[in-house]
Design a protein around this motif. Sequence first.
Motif, mmCIF file in Angstrom:
data_model
loop_
_atom_site.group_PDB
_atom_site.id
_atom_site.type_symbol
_atom_site.label_atom_id
_atom_site.label_comp_id
_atom_site.label_asym_id
_atom_site.label_seq_id
_atom_site.Cartn_x
_atom_site.Cartn_y
_atom_site.Cartn_z
ATOM 1 N N LEU A 115 97.282 -40.563 -70.182
ATOM 2 C CA LEU A 115 97.268 -41.721 -71.069
ATOM 3 C C LEU A 115 96.392 -42.795 -70.430
ATOM 4 O O LEU A 115 96.738 -43.350 -69.387
ATOM 5 C CB LEU A 115 98.687 -42.251 -71.293
ATOM 6 C CG LEU A 115 98.812 -43.525 -72.149
ATOM 7 C CD1 LEU A 115 98.137 -43.348 -73.499
ATOM 8 C CD2 LEU A 115 100.278 -43.905 -72.328
ATOM 9 N N VAL A 116 95.239 -43.047 -71.037
ATOM 10 C CA VAL A 116 94.275 -44.014 -70.501
ATOM 11 C C VAL A 116 94.505 -45.362 -71.179
ATOM 12 O O VAL A 116 94.489 -45.456 -72.414
ATOM 13 C CB VAL A 116 92.823 -43.535 -70.735
ATOM 14 C CG1 VAL A 116 91.837 -44.559 -70.184
ATOM 15 C CG2 VAL A 116 92.613 -42.169 -70.084
ATOM 16 N N LEU A 117 94.727 -46.397 -70.375
ATOM 17 C CA LEU A 117 95.011 -47.728 -70.899
ATOM 18 C C LEU A 117 93.793 -48.631 -70.763
ATOM 19 O O LEU A 117 93.182 -48.707 -69.689
ATOM 20 C CB LEU A 117 96.187 -48.360 -70.143
ATOM 21 C CG LEU A 117 97.528 -47.613 -70.179
ATOM 22 C CD1 LEU A 117 98.572 -48.403 -69.405
ATOM 23 C CD2 LEU A 117 97.987 -47.375 -71.615
ATOM 24 N N ASP A 118 93.461 -49.313 -71.827
ATOM 25 C CA ASP A 118 92.434 -50.357 -71.792
ATOM 26 C C ASP A 118 93.168 -51.683 -71.596
ATOM 27 O O ASP A 118 93.356 -52.458 -72.526
ATOM 28 C CB ASP A 118 91.632 -50.345 -73.089
ATOM 29 C CG ASP A 118 90.509 -51.381 -73.075
ATOM 30 O OD1 ASP A 118 90.203 -51.910 -71.985
ATOM 31 O OD2 ASP A 118 89.964 -51.669 -74.150
ATOM 32 N N ASP A 119 93.628 -51.899 -70.382
ATOM 33 C CA ASP A 119 94.496 -53.034 -70.061
ATOM 34 C C ASP A 119 94.136 -53.506 -68.663
ATOM 35 O O ASP A 119 94.352 -52.788 -67.681
ATOM 36 C CB ASP A 119 95.961 -52.589 -70.142
ATOM 37 C CG ASP A 119 96.951 -53.732 -69.988
ATOM 38 O OD1 ASP A 119 96.617 -54.718 -69.292
ATOM 39 O OD2 ASP A 119 98.059 -53.632 -70.536
ATOM 40 N N ARG A 120 93.577 -54.703 -68.547
ATOM 41 C CA ARG A 120 93.102 -55.181 -67.251
ATOM 42 C C ARG A 120 94.239 -55.425 -66.263
ATOM 43 O O ARG A 120 93.996 -55.522 -65.054
ATOM 44 C CB ARG A 120 92.297 -56.467 -67.437
ATOM 45 C CG ARG A 120 90.972 -56.254 -68.153
ATOM 46 C CD ARG A 120 90.090 -57.465 -68.069
ATOM 47 N NE ARG A 120 90.739 -58.650 -68.625
ATOM 48 C CZ ARG A 120 90.243 -59.881 -68.540
ATOM 49 N NH1 ARG A 120 89.110 -60.082 -67.895
ATOM 50 N NH2 ARG A 120 90.871 -60.898 -69.090
ATOM 51 N N LYS A 121 95.466 -55.522 -66.749
ATOM 52 C CA LYS A 121 96.600 -55.724 -65.849
ATOM 53 C C LYS A 121 97.200 -54.402 -65.370
ATOM 54 O O LYS A 121 98.145 -54.401 -64.580
ATOM 55 C CB LYS A 121 97.666 -56.573 -66.529
ATOM 56 C CG LYS A 121 97.202 -58.011 -66.778
ATOM 57 C CD LYS A 121 98.326 -58.866 -67.331
ATOM 58 C CE LYS A 121 97.856 -60.310 -67.519
ATOM 59 N NZ LYS A 121 98.944 -61.175 -68.063
ATOM 60 N N ALA A 122 96.679 -53.293 -65.863
ATOM 61 C CA ALA A 122 97.121 -51.971 -65.403
ATOM 62 C C ALA A 122 96.226 -51.514 -64.258
ATOM 63 O O ALA A 122 95.024 -51.802 -64.245
ATOM 64 C CB ALA A 122 97.061 -50.964 -66.546
ATOM 65 N N SER A 123 96.791 -50.797 -63.311
ATOM 66 C CA SER A 123 96.012 -50.236 -62.209
ATOM 67 C C SER A 123 95.324 -48.956 -62.673
ATOM 68 O O SER A 123 95.700 -48.363 -63.690
ATOM 69 C CB SER A 123 96.917 -49.946 -61.012
ATOM 70 O OG SER A 123 97.474 -51.142 -60.502
ATOM 71 N N ARG A 124 94.322 -48.525 -61.897
ATOM 72 C CA ARG A 124 93.602 -47.303 -62.276
ATOM 73 C C ARG A 124 94.555 -46.110 -62.356
ATOM 74 O O ARG A 124 94.498 -45.327 -63.292
ATOM 75 C CB ARG A 124 92.478 -47.021 -61.277
ATOM 76 C CG ARG A 124 91.302 -47.977 -61.407
ATOM 77 C CD ARG A 124 90.235 -47.653 -60.385
ATOM 78 N NE ARG A 124 89.772 -46.264 -60.469
ATOM 79 C CZ ARG A 124 88.931 -45.811 -61.381
ATOM 80 N NH1 ARG A 124 88.427 -46.631 -62.297
ATOM 81 N NH2 ARG A 124 88.556 -44.543 -61.383
ATOM 82 N N ASN A 125 95.389 -45.950 -61.378
ATOM 83 C CA ASN A 125 96.437 -44.923 -61.388
ATOM 84 C C ASN A 125 97.752 -45.662 -61.246
ATOM 85 O O ASN A 125 98.201 -45.957 -60.137
ATOM 86 C CB ASN A 125 96.228 -43.917 -60.262
ATOM 87 C CG ASN A 125 94.911 -43.169 -60.403
ATOM 88 O OD1 ASN A 125 94.735 -42.373 -61.322
ATOM 89 N ND2 ASN A 125 93.970 -43.434 -59.516
ATOM 90 N N HIS A 126 98.348 -45.994 -62.364
ATOM 91 C CA HIS A 126 99.437 -46.967 -62.382
ATOM 92 C C HIS A 126 100.818 -46.332 -62.217
ATOM 93 O O HIS A 126 101.606 -46.752 -61.391
ATOM 94 C CB HIS A 126 99.386 -47.755 -63.699
ATOM 95 C CG HIS A 126 100.214 -48.998 -63.683
ATOM 96 N ND1 HIS A 126 99.667 -50.259 -63.607
ATOM 97 C CD2 HIS A 126 101.562 -49.173 -63.728
ATOM 98 C CE1 HIS A 126 100.634 -51.156 -63.598
ATOM 99 N NE2 HIS A 126 101.797 -50.520 -63.680
ATOM 100 N N ALA A 127 101.104 -45.334 -63.034
ATOM 101 C CA ALA A 127 102.444 -44.736 -63.038
ATOM 102 C C ALA A 127 102.361 -43.284 -63.482
ATOM 103 O O ALA A 127 101.340 -42.832 -64.004
ATOM 104 C CB ALA A 127 103.383 -45.523 -63.960
ATOM 105 N N MET A 128 103.462 -42.571 -63.277
ATOM 106 C CA MET A 128 103.520 -41.180 -63.688
ATOM 107 C C MET A 128 104.909 -40.875 -64.222
ATOM 108 O O MET A 128 105.915 -41.319 -63.652
ATOM 109 C CB MET A 128 103.230 -40.265 -62.494
ATOM 110 C CG MET A 128 103.318 -38.779 -62.827
ATOM 111 S SD MET A 128 102.985 -37.761 -61.369
ATOM 112 C CE MET A 128 104.382 -38.215 -60.342
#
Length: 320
Positions: A68-81
């Motif tokens: 799931l790719v997020l276009d969200d500047r507050k999300a990290s590149r590899n944020h969660a799993m």
Amino acid sequence: MGPRLSIGLQGVVEAGCRDCGISRFPAASNAIGMNPSSHSTAWIENGPEGPLSIQGSFSIGRSSSNELVLDDRKASRNHAMIHEQGDGEFFIVDLGSSNGTYVAGKRVVQPTRLTDGVEIQIGETRLTFRQPIVRDSSFIEESGSGTLMDVRMVRSWLLLADLQGSTRLSQEMPAEELARLTGRWFSECRQLIERHGGAVNKFLGDGFLAYWPATRTDLDLLIQGLLALKQLQASSAVAFRIVLHQGSVILGGGPTMGEENLSGPEVNFTFRIEKLAGGLDCSAMMSAAARTQLEGRLSTTSLGQHPVSGFPGTPEFFAF
């Protein structure tokens, strides 16, 4: 490989699922041959790509390598799993993100089990986890009319890792800082294990269980992985303990079921000896069975013989 059992997988695609407009969700006729009583399918709603089904490990973040790719500047590149455990439970793990992962409004500090309808917030993105029916993992039969899954006895290397002093850390450290530290630790350990041929099978509250099928494992690669974990112990901001065992486990599952499910007395033994390692104040311990199979390729020191609750005899254990 050893004896095989056949499990008839039964499951459901509810009418309510068909009504929610899931573009990547299989139709009932394609749902791996199941009826409405025991298999659980899970998915994410409200994502930027529309509803997405979850199988195995499902990564979330800005990087294009994520499921799931997020276009969200507050999300990290590899944020969660989101990780599917072998028993049909789904846990979310924050991977040391800068801004955190929130489930039902609470920041994820340790792997957190997800329940149907709960909201996940990553940056400014809000997602809904759906799992209307939980699989009944006790449904086992010799034959059946549905899709069959092999369950077999396989000799495997079992590695259990556990954060030390997690209760004390939660009392002394701000939740945001603790979440980043533990998330980074989970992420580093998982990447290290996968680079050396293993796989994380279960995320626990403050640790994880990993495994390497013995018949398919390069012993030198396994040893390199163990040494890399030892190096991580020396450099990590959080202290953790590892124990290693080898034995025959009941192994089942596959791509349609998520991660392989491990069970049996040898898995229970591994959990028991992690408690023993804590009592012996040993940060890296292995069983005699593991030491024998390593063929003297890794330096060890005897810790003597010790009883293990629920198991006969007083086996010998070794620090490494």
